[in-house]
Write an enzyme that holds these catalytic residues in place. Structure first.
Site, PDB file in Angstrom:
ATOM      1  N   GLY A  12       0.830  -1.195   0.000  1.00  0.00           N
ATOM      2  CA  GLY A  12       0.000   0.000   0.000  1.00  0.00           C
ATOM      3  C   GLY A  12       0.861   1.240   0.000  1.00  0.00           C
ATOM      4  CB  CYS A  13       0.138   4.628   1.262  1.00  0.00           C
ATOM      5  SG  CYS A  13       0.962   6.207   1.517  1.00  0.00           S
ATOM      6  CG  PHE A  14       5.912   5.237  -0.391  1.00  0.00           C
ATOM      7  CD1 PHE A  14       5.263   6.405  -0.059  1.00  0.00           C
ATOM      8  CD2 PHE A  14       6.641   5.207  -1.576  1.00  0.00           C
ATOM      9  CE1 PHE A  14       5.323   7.521  -0.876  1.00  0.00           C
ATOM     10  CE2 PHE A  14       6.711   6.320  -2.411  1.00  0.00           C
ATOM     11  CZ  PHE A  14       6.045   7.484  -2.058  1.00  0.00           C
ATOM     12  CD1 TRP A  15       4.426   8.804   2.374  1.00  0.00           C
ATOM     13  CD2 TRP A  15       2.314   9.488   2.648  1.00  0.00           C
ATOM     14  NE1 TRP A  15       4.209   9.850   1.517  1.00  0.00           N
ATOM     15  CE2 TRP A  15       2.927  10.292   1.664  1.00  0.00           C
ATOM     16  CE3 TRP A  15       0.988   9.733   2.991  1.00  0.00           C
ATOM     17  CZ2 TRP A  15       2.249  11.328   1.024  1.00  0.00           C
ATOM     18  CZ3 TRP A  15       0.313  10.765   2.358  1.00  0.00           C
ATOM     19  CH2 TRP A  15       0.938  11.547   1.382  1.00  0.00           C
ATOM     20  CB  CYS A  16       0.972   2.928   5.689  1.00  0.00           C
ATOM     21  SG  CYS A  16      -0.418   4.046   5.368  1.00  0.00           S
TER      22      CYS A  16
END
Length: 182
Positions: A12-16
């Site tokens: 998923g989102c790399f921030w997470c």
């Protein structure tokens, strides 16, 4: 001091993904980037359009004397849903697919064994996580590095990241760095 190793995960989102791995003991760095596609030196905008073949990924540099690759796999499969193809929560598209990009044959075997184990235990039904050798890791733009640490009140971060961190802490408290336990 032991020699560090790398592991590369997309969930998923790399921030997470980055926010979770930054809290794991033995992880020296977690860098957001792109991999698994064909476009040279991709930009965030191009990856978001879904035309590059790349996934948003995080390259983890870790000390194998403090945390094992198997432990990293356990964290990875805890913080995302490996049964949804090209989707994690509100993020939809192949750039958000579940993928492990291996750095050697030993990692490939470890991923395949762990996925088999998860499915045989009935923890997940129908894991769709791709397992591919890493070709090239492209570091994301500076504004995407340490994003949650820099923007904890950003609405997306507030909605998506704390539940992952809570799940990580409850299921893998023993794998957290001391400073992450507070």
């Amino acid at each position: 001091m032991s020699e560090t190793k790398n592991a590369t995960f997309g969930g998923g989102c790399f921030w997470c993904v980055e926010a979770a791995f930054e809290r794991v003991r033995g992880v020296e760095s977690a860098v957001s980037g792109y991999a698994g596609g064909t476009t040279e030196d991709p930009s965030y905008e191009a990856v978001c359009r879904g035309t590059t073949g790349h996934a948003e990924v995080v390259q983890v540099t870790y000390d194998p004397e403090k945390i094992s690759y198997r432990d990293l796999l356990e964290v990875f499969f805890t913080i995302h849903d490996p049964t949804t193809e090209n989707r994690q929560g509100p993020d939809v598209g192949s750039q958000y697919r579940s993928i492990v990009l291996t750095h050697d044959e030993e990692q490939r075997e470890a991923v395949e064994e762990y996925v088999d184990e998860l499915e045989s235990r009935g923890e997940y039904d129908g894991i769709v996580t791709e397992v591919e050798p890493l070709d090239t890791f492209w570091t994301a733009e500076d504004k995407h590095q340490d994003y949650f640490a820099k923007h904890p009140n950003q609405p997306y971060c507030q909605m998506q990241i704390p539940p992952k961190l809570e799940k990580l802490a409850s299921k893998h408290h023993d794998k957290l760095a001391p400073e992450a336990e507070h």
